[in-house]
Design a protein around this motif. Structure first.
Motif, mmCIF file in Angstrom:
data_model
loop_
_atom_site.group_PDB
_atom_site.id
_atom_site.type_symbol
_atom_site.label_atom_id
_atom_site.label_comp_id
_atom_site.label_asym_id
_atom_site.label_seq_id
_atom_site.Cartn_x
_atom_site.Cartn_y
_atom_site.Cartn_z
ATOM 1 N N PRO A 112 37.930 47.190 29.921
ATOM 2 C CA PRO A 112 38.894 46.153 30.317
ATOM 3 C C PRO A 112 40.327 46.651 30.161
ATOM 4 C CG PRO A 112 37.142 45.197 28.997
ATOM 5 C CD PRO A 112 36.937 46.679 28.949
ATOM 6 N N GLY A 113 41.170 46.277 31.100
ATOM 7 C CA GLY A 113 42.553 46.704 31.103
ATOM 8 C C GLY A 113 42.808 47.913 31.984
ATOM 9 N N THR A 114 41.741 48.615 32.364
ATOM 10 C CA THR A 114 41.882 49.774 33.239
ATOM 11 C C THR A 114 42.309 49.332 34.644
ATOM 12 O OG1 THR A 114 40.133 50.934 32.036
ATOM 13 C CG2 THR A 114 40.713 51.783 34.202
ATOM 14 N N VAL A 115 43.292 49.995 35.202
ATOM 15 C CA VAL A 115 43.720 49.702 36.567
ATOM 16 C C VAL A 115 42.936 50.595 37.519
ATOM 17 C CG1 VAL A 115 45.627 49.683 38.209
ATOM 18 C CG2 VAL A 115 46.013 48.985 35.832
ATOM 19 N N THR A 121 42.395 49.707 60.371
ATOM 20 C CA THR A 121 42.772 50.826 59.513
ATOM 21 C C THR A 121 42.399 50.530 58.066
ATOM 22 O OG1 THR A 121 45.006 49.921 59.243
ATOM 23 C CG2 THR A 121 44.662 51.541 60.999
ATOM 24 N N LEU A 122 42.185 51.578 57.298
ATOM 25 C CA LEU A 122 41.765 51.425 55.916
ATOM 26 C C LEU A 122 42.886 50.845 55.068
ATOM 27 C CD1 LEU A 122 39.406 52.032 53.934
ATOM 28 C CD2 LEU A 122 40.554 54.209 53.442
ATOM 29 N N LEU A 123 42.579 49.760 54.353
ATOM 30 C CA LEU A 123 43.527 49.131 53.445
ATOM 31 C C LEU A 123 43.096 49.402 52.011
ATOM 32 C CD1 LEU A 123 44.017 45.630 55.150
ATOM 33 C CD2 LEU A 123 45.306 47.754 55.536
ATOM 34 N N GLU A 124 44.046 49.333 51.080
ATOM 35 C CA GLU A 124 43.738 49.574 49.675
ATOM 36 C C GLU A 124 44.566 48.647 48.790
ATOM 37 O OE1 GLU A 124 44.757 53.658 48.964
ATOM 38 O OE2 GLU A 124 46.917 53.305 49.155
ATOM 39 N N VAL A 125 44.102 48.448 47.570
ATOM 40 C CA VAL A 125 44.821 47.614 46.618
ATOM 41 C C VAL A 125 44.375 47.974 45.208
ATOM 42 C CG1 VAL A 125 43.167 45.689 46.487
ATOM 43 C CG2 VAL A 125 45.614 45.243 46.207
ATOM 44 N N ASP A 126 45.289 47.822 44.246
ATOM 45 C CA ASP A 126 44.965 48.032 42.837
ATOM 46 C C ASP A 126 44.572 46.714 42.201
ATOM 47 O OD1 ASP A 126 45.624 50.724 43.023
ATOM 48 O OD2 ASP A 126 47.681 50.418 42.319
ATOM 49 N N LEU A 127 43.669 46.776 41.237
ATOM 50 C CA LEU A 127 43.298 45.594 40.473
ATOM 51 C C LEU A 127 42.818 46.030 39.106
ATOM 52 C CD1 LEU A 127 39.873 44.205 41.729
ATOM 53 C CD2 LEU A 127 40.835 46.330 42.551
ATOM 54 N N LYS A 128 42.866 45.096 38.171
ATOM 55 C CA LYS A 128 42.594 45.412 36.777
ATOM 56 C C LYS A 128 41.198 44.951 36.365
ATOM 57 C CE LYS A 128 46.038 45.030 33.984
ATOM 58 N NZ LYS A 128 47.106 44.471 33.106
ATOM 59 N N GLY A 165 29.777 47.087 49.229
ATOM 60 C CA GLY A 165 29.306 48.455 49.162
ATOM 61 C C GLY A 165 30.399 49.477 48.951
ATOM 62 N N GLY A 166 31.663 49.070 49.076
ATOM 63 C CA GLY A 166 32.767 49.997 48.865
ATOM 64 C C GLY A 166 32.948 50.317 47.391
ATOM 65 N N PRO A 167 33.664 51.408 47.084
ATOM 66 C CA PRO A 167 33.790 51.854 45.702
ATOM 67 C C PRO A 167 34.968 51.247 44.944
ATOM 68 C CG PRO A 167 34.755 53.486 47.146
ATOM 69 C CD PRO A 167 34.235 52.379 48.039
ATOM 70 N N LEU A 168 34.731 50.932 43.690
ATOM 71 C CA LEU A 168 35.789 50.617 42.733
ATOM 72 C C LEU A 168 36.117 51.940 42.046
ATOM 73 C CD1 LEU A 168 37.452 48.370 41.186
ATOM 74 C CD2 LEU A 168 35.598 48.422 39.498
ATOM 75 N N VAL A 169 37.301 52.481 42.310
ATOM 76 C CA VAL A 169 37.670 53.811 41.855
ATOM 77 C C VAL A 169 38.628 53.719 40.677
ATOM 78 C CG1 VAL A 169 38.695 56.018 42.522
ATOM 79 C CG2 VAL A 169 37.358 54.697 44.180
ATOM 80 N N CYS A 170 38.263 54.393 39.588
ATOM 81 C CA CYS A 170 39.065 54.367 38.370
ATOM 82 C C CYS A 170 39.237 55.802 37.872
ATOM 83 C CB CYS A 170 38.381 53.541 37.282
ATOM 84 S SG CYS A 170 37.761 51.925 37.829
ATOM 85 N N GLY A 171 40.476 56.283 37.824
ATOM 86 C CA GLY A 171 40.724 57.624 37.343
ATOM 87 C C GLY A 171 40.045 58.704 38.159
ATOM 88 N N GLY A 172 39.929 58.489 39.461
ATOM 89 C CA GLY A 172 39.335 59.486 40.340
ATOM 90 C C GLY A 172 37.822 59.475 40.392
ATOM 91 N N GLN A 173 37.175 58.568 39.660
ATOM 92 C CA GLN A 173 35.726 58.444 39.686
ATOM 93 C C GLN A 173 35.335 57.066 40.210
ATOM 94 O OE1 GLN A 173 34.558 59.128 35.594
ATOM 95 N NE2 GLN A 173 34.112 61.278 36.006
#
Length: 261
Positions: free
Chosen positions: A142-145, A164-171, A212-220
């Motif tokens: 928890p708390g990881t962006v 086109t591919l869209l992106e967003v950050d979430l915690k 099915g899309g990925p939740l990416v955290c720190g490149g993983q």
């Protein structure tokens, strides 16, 4: 009472069944072209209609996605930024075998994970590459962006999708945030197999990206877009990839060798 939303992108709005909706990127922005070379766009035939999901490349022969994205036939598009254009970087590959987790439950959405074995190996290049899976001791906390990307709807108020591919950050949130929010009726949040993400105080709601899309955290990749609420309110739920690492490796090994699954 909140109702569950499976985050499948349907190309025609009238095909949406009652109580469901499309995955979307809200309060996000267009990704830099090919900055997420692991992203996959899935065209799925289910009955007499076509639907779409997201996914991500984990080996030259396999794409990982959500089990609820299964269908009679699936074709994968890799190397795309604009799915409405014929870009030179694109590779279309049919799926040889869909392998949903054997404990997937379509009512609770637990174990919502599926491997897709491709008909041929992908030609890796600057626009198409793999994303690393999490390893031991690298569970997201928890708390990881983190970030999510997809070609889904851009607003919860209409059916306008993005070519086109869209992106967003979430915690990432603690289990209580989704346990309280998503247990008024099935599916119910399971902290062992799911990740809770999306701050209820921000507009970046938890309907980020396509199913099915990925939740990416720190490149993983740490999560797979699974479900949220029909109200469009965060947080939403992602399949916890870390839990399924042994299953992923075993299924890829068996599929490559031709052993029974």
């Amino acid at each position: 009472m909140l109702r569950m939303l499976i985050l499948i992108l349907l190309p025609v709005a009238c095909l949406l069944p009652p109580g469901t909706g499309a995955g979307e990127i809200i309060c996000g922005h267009e990704a830099k072209p090919h900055s997420r070379p692991y992203m996959a766009y899935l065209e799925i035939r289910r009955g007499n209609k076509n639907i779409a999901c997201g996914g991500f490349l984990v080996s030259k022969n396999f794409v990982l996605t959500a089990a609820h994205c299964n269908g009679a036939s699936i074709t994968v598009l890799l190397g795309a930024h604009n799915i409405n254009k014929q870009e030179q970087s694109q590779q279309w590959i049919r799926v040889r075998r869909a392998i949903p987790h054997w404990k997937y439950n379509d009512e609770t959405l637990n174990n919502d994970i599926m491997l897709l074995q491709l008909e041929r190996a992908v030609a890796l290049n600057g626009n198409i590459s793999l994303i690393p899976l999490p390893t031991s001791g690298q569970q997201v906390r928890p708390g990881t962006v983190c970030s999510v990307a997809g070609w889904g709807r851009r607003s919860s108020s209409n059916n306008d999708t993005s070519p086109t591919l869209l992106e967003v950050d979430l915690k990432v949130q603690d289990s209580e945030a989704c346990g309280n929010f998503h247990c008024q009726m099935p599916p119910c949040y399971d902290p062992l197999t799911m990740i809770c993400a999306g701050d209820r105080h921000q507009c970046q709601n938890s309907l980020q990206g396509d199913s099915g899309g990925p939740l990416v955290c720190g490149g993983q990749v740490q999560g797979i877009v699974s479900f949220g609420s029909t109200s469009g309110s965060p947080p939403s739920v992602y399949t916890r990839v870390y839990t399924f690492i042994p299953w992923i490796h075993e299924m890829m090994k068996r599929s490559q060798s031709g052993d029974p699954l």
